[in-house]
Write a protein that holds these residues in place. Structure first.
Motif, PDB file in Angstrom:
ATOM      1  N   GLY A   1      55.892  31.563 -23.273  1.00  0.00           N
ATOM      2  CA  GLY A   1      54.910  31.957 -23.572  1.00  0.00           C
ATOM      3  C   GLY A   1      53.759  32.326 -22.289  1.00  0.00           C
ATOM      4  N   LEU A   2      54.186  32.164 -21.029  1.00  0.00           N
ATOM      5  CA  LEU A   2      53.175  32.518 -20.095  1.00  0.00           C
ATOM      6  C   LEU A   2      54.085  33.554 -19.015  1.00  0.00           C
ATOM      7  CD1 LEU A   2      52.027  29.130 -18.811  1.00  0.00           C
ATOM      8  CD2 LEU A   2      50.894  30.890 -19.899  1.00  0.00           C
ATOM      9  N   LEU A   3      55.171  33.657 -19.247  1.00  0.00           N
ATOM     10  CA  LEU A   3      55.770  34.728 -18.278  1.00  0.00           C
ATOM     11  C   LEU A   3      55.140  36.272 -18.011  1.00  0.00           C
ATOM     12  CD1 LEU A   3      59.643  34.010 -18.769  1.00  0.00           C
ATOM     13  CD2 LEU A   3      58.409  34.316 -16.648  1.00  0.00           C
ATOM     14  N   VAL A   4      54.871  36.809 -19.359  1.00  0.00           N
ATOM     15  CA  VAL A   4      54.278  38.209 -19.694  1.00  0.00           C
ATOM     16  C   VAL A   4      52.893  38.022 -18.794  1.00  0.00           C
ATOM     17  CG1 VAL A   4      53.209  39.718 -21.013  1.00  0.00           C
ATOM     18  CG2 VAL A   4      55.185  38.842 -21.355  1.00  0.00           C
ATOM     19  N   SER A   5      52.194  36.940 -18.996  1.00  0.00           N
ATOM     20  CA  SER A   5      50.707  36.808 -18.554  1.00  0.00           C
ATOM     21  C   SER A   5      50.825  36.373 -16.837  1.00  0.00           C
ATOM     22  CB  SER A   5      49.901  35.413 -19.064  1.00  0.00           C
ATOM     23  OG  SER A   5      49.970  35.625 -20.345  1.00  0.00           O
ATOM     24  N   MET A   6      51.887  35.859 -16.660  1.00  0.00           N
ATOM     25  CA  MET A   6      51.893  35.460 -14.859  1.00  0.00           C
ATOM     26  C   MET A   6      52.495  36.697 -14.402  1.00  0.00           C
ATOM     27  SD  MET A   6      50.722  32.603 -14.471  1.00  0.00           S
ATOM     28  CE  MET A   6      50.275  31.169 -15.042  1.00  0.00           C
ATOM     29  N   GLY A   7      53.399  37.464 -14.951  1.00  0.00           N
ATOM     30  CA  GLY A   7      53.856  38.716 -14.186  1.00  0.00           C
ATOM     31  C   GLY A   7      52.830  39.706 -14.160  1.00  0.00           C
ATOM     32  N   SER A   8      51.676  39.867 -15.006  1.00  0.00           N
ATOM     33  CA  SER A   8      50.698  40.742 -15.116  1.00  0.00           C
ATOM     34  C   SER A   8      49.814  40.327 -14.165  1.00  0.00           C
ATOM     35  CB  SER A   8      50.334  40.800 -16.485  1.00  0.00           C
ATOM     36  OG  SER A   8      48.970  41.728 -16.439  1.00  0.00           O
ATOM     37  N   LEU A   9      49.614  38.977 -13.940  1.00  0.00           N
ATOM     38  CA  LEU A   9      48.672  38.509 -13.089  1.00  0.00           C
ATOM     39  C   LEU A   9      49.191  38.666 -11.623  1.00  0.00           C
ATOM     40  CD1 LEU A   9      46.180  36.679 -12.301  1.00  0.00           C
ATOM     41  CD2 LEU A   9      47.685  34.689 -12.567  1.00  0.00           C
TER      42      LEU A   9
ATOM     43  N   GLY B   1      51.385  32.689 -29.642  1.00  0.00           N
ATOM     44  CA  GLY B   1      52.231  33.319 -30.454  1.00  0.00           C
ATOM     45  C   GLY B   1      53.844  32.933 -30.015  1.00  0.00           C
ATOM     46  N   MET B   2      54.157  33.104 -29.013  1.00  0.00           N
ATOM     47  CA  MET B   2      55.534  32.713 -28.406  1.00  0.00           C
ATOM     48  C   MET B   2      55.934  31.182 -28.791  1.00  0.00           C
ATOM     49  SD  MET B   2      56.938  35.186 -27.288  1.00  0.00           S
ATOM     50  CE  MET B   2      58.098  34.718 -26.340  1.00  0.00           C
ATOM     51  N   ILE B   3      54.906  30.255 -28.326  1.00  0.00           N
ATOM     52  CA  ILE B   3      54.953  28.824 -28.590  1.00  0.00           C
ATOM     53  C   ILE B   3      55.183  28.348 -30.075  1.00  0.00           C
ATOM     54  CG2 ILE B   3      54.115  26.634 -28.311  1.00  0.00           C
ATOM     55  CD1 ILE B   3      53.275  27.246 -25.469  1.00  0.00           C
ATOM     56  N   ALA B   4      54.506  29.040 -30.767  1.00  0.00           N
ATOM     57  CA  ALA B   4      54.235  28.973 -32.307  1.00  0.00           C
ATOM     58  C   ALA B   4      55.522  29.171 -32.782  1.00  0.00           C
ATOM     59  CB  ALA B   4      53.110  29.417 -32.879  1.00  0.00           C
TER      60      ALA B   4
ATOM     61  N   ALA C   1      68.441  46.473 -23.019  1.00  0.00           N
ATOM     62  CA  ALA C   1      68.628  45.522 -21.926  1.00  0.00           C
ATOM     63  C   ALA C   1      67.961  44.209 -22.210  1.00  0.00           C
ATOM     64  CB  ALA C   1      68.304  46.161 -20.470  1.00  0.00           C
ATOM     65  N   VAL C   2      66.694  44.115 -22.528  1.00  0.00           N
ATOM     66  CA  VAL C   2      65.761  43.209 -22.809  1.00  0.00           C
ATOM     67  C   VAL C   2      66.667  42.447 -24.223  1.00  0.00           C
ATOM     68  CG1 VAL C   2      63.712  42.298 -23.791  1.00  0.00           C
ATOM     69  CG2 VAL C   2      63.546  44.066 -22.016  1.00  0.00           C
ATOM     70  N   LEU C   3      67.009  43.250 -25.100  1.00  0.00           N
ATOM     71  CA  LEU C   3      67.776  42.621 -26.303  1.00  0.00           C
ATOM     72  C   LEU C   3      68.890  41.736 -26.214  1.00  0.00           C
ATOM     73  CD1 LEU C   3      67.428  42.165 -29.570  1.00  0.00           C
ATOM     74  CD2 LEU C   3      68.513  44.398 -29.432  1.00  0.00           C
ATOM     75  N   ALA C   4      69.854  42.603 -25.126  1.00  0.00           N
ATOM     76  CA  ALA C   4      70.819  42.097 -24.619  1.00  0.00           C
ATOM     77  C   ALA C   4      70.744  40.882 -24.146  1.00  0.00           C
ATOM     78  CB  ALA C   4      71.771  42.993 -23.934  1.00  0.00           C
ATOM     79  N   ASP C   5      69.866  40.625 -23.403  1.00  0.00           N
ATOM     80  CA  ASP C   5      69.797  39.421 -22.429  1.00  0.00           C
ATOM     81  C   ASP C   5      69.135  38.460 -23.608  1.00  0.00           C
ATOM     82  OD1 ASP C   5      70.033  40.704 -20.103  1.00  0.00           O
ATOM     83  OD2 ASP C   5      67.915  40.697 -19.320  1.00  0.00           O
TER      84      ASP C   5
ATOM     85  N   ALA D   1      58.696  40.270 -15.844  1.00  0.00           N
ATOM     86  CA  ALA D   1      58.289  39.298 -17.068  1.00  0.00           C
ATOM     87  C   ALA D   1      58.935  39.580 -18.276  1.00  0.00           C
ATOM     88  CB  ALA D   1      56.754  39.231 -16.816  1.00  0.00           C
ATOM     89  N   VAL D   2      58.976  40.647 -18.758  1.00  0.00           N
ATOM     90  CA  VAL D   2      59.491  40.796 -20.080  1.00  0.00           C
ATOM     91  C   VAL D   2      60.988  40.264 -19.976  1.00  0.00           C
ATOM     92  CG1 VAL D   2      60.467  42.859 -21.991  1.00  0.00           C
ATOM     93  CG2 VAL D   2      58.024  42.658 -20.777  1.00  0.00           C
ATOM     94  N   SER D   3      61.865  40.850 -19.127  1.00  0.00           N
ATOM     95  CA  SER D   3      63.174  40.380 -18.914  1.00  0.00           C
ATOM     96  C   SER D   3      63.247  38.903 -18.856  1.00  0.00           C
ATOM     97  CB  SER D   3      63.818  41.135 -17.867  1.00  0.00           C
ATOM     98  OG  SER D   3      65.003  40.531 -17.137  1.00  0.00           O
ATOM     99  N   GLU D   4      62.785  38.251 -18.059  1.00  0.00           N
ATOM    100  CA  GLU D   4      62.447  36.877 -18.120  1.00  0.00           C
ATOM    101  C   GLU D   4      62.150  36.116 -19.469  1.00  0.00           C
ATOM    102  OE1 GLU D   4      63.912  35.114 -15.612  1.00  0.00           O
ATOM    103  OE2 GLU D   4      64.627  37.031 -14.960  1.00  0.00           O
ATOM    104  N   THR D   5      61.205  36.804 -19.939  1.00  0.00           N
ATOM    105  CA  THR D   5      60.618  36.337 -21.330  1.00  0.00           C
ATOM    106  C   THR D   5      61.830  36.301 -22.265  1.00  0.00           C
ATOM    107  OG1 THR D   5      58.544  36.784 -20.962  1.00  0.00           O
ATOM    108  CG2 THR D   5      58.956  36.384 -23.262  1.00  0.00           C
ATOM    109  N   ALA D   6      62.539  37.345 -22.293  1.00  0.00           N
ATOM    110  CA  ALA D   6      63.514  37.595 -23.270  1.00  0.00           C
ATOM    111  C   ALA D   6      64.660  36.512 -22.917  1.00  0.00           C
ATOM    112  CB  ALA D   6      64.438  38.735 -22.971  1.00  0.00           C
ATOM    113  N   TYR D   7      64.798  36.023 -21.527  1.00  0.00           N
ATOM    114  CA  TYR D   7      65.895  35.131 -20.975  1.00  0.00           C
ATOM    115  C   TYR D   7      65.547  33.408 -21.599  1.00  0.00           C
ATOM    116  CZ  TYR D   7      68.866  32.509 -17.652  1.00  0.00           C
ATOM    117  OH  TYR D   7      69.928  31.693 -17.297  1.00  0.00           O
ATOM    118  N   GLU D   8      64.300  33.423 -21.262  1.00  0.00           N
ATOM    119  CA  GLU D   8      63.881  31.890 -21.485  1.00  0.00           C
ATOM    120  C   GLU D   8      63.557  31.667 -23.168  1.00  0.00           C
ATOM    121  OE1 GLU D   8      63.551  29.761 -19.684  1.00  0.00           O
ATOM    122  OE2 GLU D   8      63.881  30.733 -17.796  1.00  0.00           O
ATOM    123  N   LEU D   9      62.979  32.989 -23.789  1.00  0.00           N
ATOM    124  CA  LEU D   9      63.105  32.815 -25.358  1.00  0.00           C
ATOM    125  C   LEU D   9      64.254  32.626 -25.964  1.00  0.00           C
ATOM    126  CD1 LEU D   9      61.409  32.955 -27.925  1.00  0.00           C
ATOM    127  CD2 LEU D   9      61.672  35.384 -27.933  1.00  0.00           C
ATOM    128  N   GLY D  10      65.281  33.389 -25.212  1.00  0.00           N
ATOM    129  CA  GLY D  10      66.664  33.062 -25.839  1.00  0.00           C
ATOM    130  C   GLY D  10      67.156  31.590 -25.615  1.00  0.00           C
TER     131      GLY D  10
END
Length: 508
Positions: free
Chosen positions: A72-80, A220-223, A279-283, A405-414
């Protein structure tokens, strides 16, 4: 026309920053920190289960709440990090990660352990995007960047080996909380050395950090992940459907808001690049197919086959060895053959290895397990290294944090979805076992609970309980391995078509 994934860097001079390899050594410490923490939890789970006595649902939350929060936070922290500086957010996050590890080590209740793991997710969300983004800015030469990404991935894989071995040693000599305290010396070295070696980098024109977008991404992500977990554990219900709608609504609002903001938290135009999206979907799908199995494998080795913690850690070593070796040569292989052949081939190998684990039973010999783990490691090492390179190569360096962050979000969401779905399948099959008369309800919550319950029963009843519980656990693990194999093989086919004509950059 062939896509070369080069637009992001055609205007960059290929300069070689002095000290870049020393700086990389600091970055990989952060990767090591996260990888070790993720792997030691699985090894410590039987001891946590015995000491804190969590229910089956609480045990799953202990395993996946870290991934929920970090996703839930990776995109926000990557942008920060793009805005305030990637070095700054990396060092602050590493300090917090070490401090919160102490809270994990001394948790006294399942609820406190879940809370501590959630806080660790907040700190962990700052680390992985910052490391990849800094690599993007340290290494402008494409071939050097591929090698750096390979070393980054190999270190993560090495962490998966070091974690179980170090954790196994600690669990045999100390209490389970000690496995979290090993984060402290790594964090200390990272911060002290990183202050001197790491260069600061950030987006020169970042724009404001939109707090509403942060909230929408987190909710959104957590829910959404929570709803999937509940549906997998307890079946479809009004609560799960309501939470899923809340999550979907928040994510739709998030996407629409990013499309209207002059400086969005996440530039949705990145997904127009087919290589980036593929690449994101594959991860995501790869980790989904793997994580549920990995989470329960340590319990199988210890509680079903009776291995000691250190022995169980060493038994998982082939996966890390294979991943390290593959990660270091993945970029060269993708240039010699093609991106899609390396990624799809790696994923297919992992899928076939998982399929071989559907035949395991309580007495399966180590040659099959070791060979399967080695193939899993090699396949994952090739796939993850090349997809990370594709993602970094397809964005301007100013957006490296967001893309990472998108890459890592895919990893953690998966990972969260894998533990939720496949883990819940293992738990669901396990709960239905029939034990002898007098079997307490706690024995049906987890295999650790059954082992503890059997210790206080007469010998004949104890043996019957353990036989039934272990067989049920193995049945659930076999089913999860089969479903994971289907996911991986389907992902390999998708990657073959979606990554068609994609190429990694070559040095100019």
């Amino acid at each position: 026309m062939t896509s070369t994934l080069q637009p992001a860097s055609t205007t960059e001079a290929v300069t070689k920053r002095p000290g870049r390899w020393l700086a990389l050594s600091v970055l990989v410490l952060a990767v090591l920190l996260v990888a070790v923490d993720a792997t030691v939890l699985g090894l410590a789970t039987p001891y946590i289960s015995e000491d804190l006595k969590p229910s089956g649902t609480q045990l799953l939350w202990i395993g996946d709440v870290y991934s929920f929060v970090i996703a839930g936070l990776l995109v926000s922290m990557g942008s920060l990090g793009d805005r305030i500086g990637r070095k700054k957010i990396l060092l602050v996050g590493a300090t917090a990660f070490g401090a919160i590890s102490v809270l994990n080590a001394y948790a006294t209740t399942p609820e406190l352990m879940i809370f501590a793991r959630a806080l660790l997710g907040v700190a962990g969300a700052t680390l992985m995007p910052a490391t990849l983004a800094l690599i993007r800015n340290l290494f402008h030469d494409p071939r050097e960047r591929s090698l750096a990404v390979g070393i980054w991935g190999a270190t993560a894989s090495a962490g998966t080996a070091i974690g179980p071995i170090a954790g196994g040693f600690l669990l045999e000599h100390f209490w389970w909380g000690s496995v979290f305290l090993i984060n402290l010396p790594v964090m200390a070295v990272l911060v002290v050395v990183g202050i001197k070696l790491l260069p600061e980098s950030k987006n020169p024109n970042p724009g404001p950090w939109d707090m509403l977008s942060v909230a929408l991404s987190l909710v959104g992500m957590i829910a959404l992940v929570y709803a999937v977990k509940e549906a997998a554990s307890h079946g479809l219900s009004g609560e799960a459907a309501g939470v899923a709608l809340l999550g979907a609504g928040a994510l739709i609002w998030f996407v629409r808001r990013q499309l209207t903001l002059p400086t969005p938290l996440l530039d949705m135009r990145l997904f127009r690049n087919r290589g980036f999206s593929a690449a994101v979907l594959a991860d995501l799908l790869t980790i989904l197919g793997l994580s549920g199995l990995v989470f329960f494998l340590s319990q199988y080795l210890q509680l079903v086959q009776g291995r000691r913690p250190l022995e169980a850690g060493l038994a998982e070593l082939p996966a890390a060895v294979g991943a390290v070796a593959a990660g270091l040569i993945a970029g060269r292989a993708a240039r010699r053959f093609s991106v899609r052949s390396v990624v799809a081939g790696g994923l297919a190998a992992v899928g076939l290895a998982l399929a071989s684990l559907t035949v395991i039973d309580r007495t399966t010999g180590y040659p099959l397990l070791g060979a399967a783990l080695l193939v899993v490691g090699v396949g994952a090492g090739f796939s993850f290294t090349v997809t990370a390179d594709v993602i970094l190569s397809s964005v301007p360096k100013e957006q490296a944090g967001s893309a990472s962050a998108v890459s890592e979000t895919a990893y953690e969401l998966g990972a969260a979805l894998g533990i939720a779905v496949l883990g819940s399948i293992v738990t669901g099959v396990y709960r239905d076992f029939t034990g002898p008369a007098g079997t307490p309800q706690g024995a049906h919550e987890s295999l650790g609970g059954a082992v503890e319950a059997a210790a206080g029963m007469p010998a004949q009843q104890s043996a019957a309980l353990l036989d039934a519980a272990r067989q049920a656990f193995v049945d659930g693990l076999s089913l999860a391995a089969g479903l994971g194999a289907v996911v991986l093989l389907a992902t390999a086919v998708a990657a073959w078509f979606l990554l068609k004509e994609q190429r990694l950059e070559n040095a100019r």
